[in-house]
Scaffold this motif. Structure first.
Motif, short mmCIF file in Angstrom:
data_model
loop_
_atom_site.label_atom_id
_atom_site.label_comp_id
_atom_site.label_asym_id
_atom_site.label_seq_id
_atom_site.Cartn_x
_atom_site.Cartn_y
_atom_site.Cartn_z
N LEU A 60 0.83 -1.20 0.00
CA LEU A 60 0.00 0.00 0.00
C LEU A 60 0.87 1.26 0.00
N ARG A 61 1.99 1.21 0.72
CA ARG A 61 2.90 2.37 0.72
C ARG A 61 3.46 2.61 -0.67
N PHE A 62 3.77 1.53 -1.39
CA PHE A 62 4.30 1.65 -2.76
C PHE A 62 3.26 2.31 -3.67
N LEU A 63 2.02 1.85 -3.59
CA LEU A 63 0.96 2.42 -4.43
C LEU A 63 0.73 3.89 -4.10
N PHE A 64 0.76 4.23 -2.82
CA PHE A 64 0.60 5.62 -2.42
C PHE A 64 1.76 6.48 -2.92
N ALA A 65 2.98 5.94 -2.83
CA ALA A 65 4.16 6.68 -3.27
C ALA A 65 4.21 6.84 -4.79
N MET A 66 3.57 5.95 -5.53
CA MET A 66 3.59 6.01 -6.98
C MET A 66 2.53 6.93 -7.56
N MET A 67 1.73 7.56 -6.70
CA MET A 67 0.68 8.44 -7.22
C MET A 67 1.26 9.63 -7.99
N ILE A 68 2.26 10.27 -7.47
CA ILE A 68 2.84 11.45 -8.14
C ILE A 68 3.53 11.05 -9.44
N PRO A 69 4.41 10.02 -9.45
CA PRO A 69 4.98 9.63 -10.75
C PRO A 69 3.92 9.21 -11.77
N PHE A 70 2.84 8.57 -11.32
CA PHE A 70 1.79 8.17 -12.25
C PHE A 70 1.07 9.39 -12.82
N LEU A 71 0.82 10.40 -12.00
CA LEU A 71 0.17 11.61 -12.49
C LEU A 71 1.07 12.35 -13.49
N ILE A 72 2.37 12.35 -13.24
CA ILE A 72 3.30 12.93 -14.20
C ILE A 72 3.28 12.15 -15.51
N PHE A 73 3.17 10.82 -15.42
CA PHE A 73 3.07 9.97 -16.60
C PHE A 73 1.81 10.29 -17.41
N VAL A 74 0.69 10.47 -16.71
CA VAL A 74 -0.57 10.80 -17.39
C VAL A 74 -0.45 12.14 -18.10
N TYR A 75 0.14 13.12 -17.45
CA TYR A 75 0.34 14.44 -18.06
C TYR A 75 1.24 14.33 -19.29
N THR A 76 2.30 13.53 -19.19
CA THR A 76 3.22 13.34 -20.31
C THR A 76 2.50 12.67 -21.48
N MET A 77 1.63 11.71 -21.18
CA MET A 77 0.90 11.04 -22.26
C MET A 77 -0.10 11.98 -22.93
N SER A 78 -0.70 12.90 -22.18
CA SER A 78 -1.60 13.87 -22.81
C SER A 78 -0.80 14.84 -23.69
N PHE A 79 0.40 15.20 -23.25
CA PHE A 79 1.29 16.02 -24.08
C PHE A 79 1.68 15.26 -25.34
N THR A 80 1.92 13.96 -25.20
CA THR A 80 2.28 13.13 -26.35
C THR A 80 1.13 13.10 -27.37
#
Length: 57
Positions: free
Chosen positions: A2-22
């Motif tokens: 659960l700590r890993f999933l919580f910690a991955m929220m910010i990198p995942f949101l950056i990934f989503v933003y990057t994919m929308s830019f793509t």
């Protein structure tokens, strides 16, 4: 885990933003830039995930 999933929220949101830019770059017909951004986003997400996994386990 659960700590890993919580910690991955910010990198995942950056990934989503990057994919929308793509997607935007693809619509503008800049295919080399879109491909580079998608590759960079995927590599960044994998590197963040591997680093956080190693730190949290």
């Amino acid at each position: 885990m659960l700590r890993f999933l919580f910690a991955m929220m910010i990198p995942f949101l950056i990934f989503v933003y990057t994919m929308s830019f793509t997607r935007w770059m693809g619509k503008e017909r800049h295919l080399a830039a879109a491909t580079s951004a998608a590759l960079l986003g995927a590599l960044t997400l994998c590197a963040s995930g591997a680093t956080l996994w190693k730190l949290l386990t």
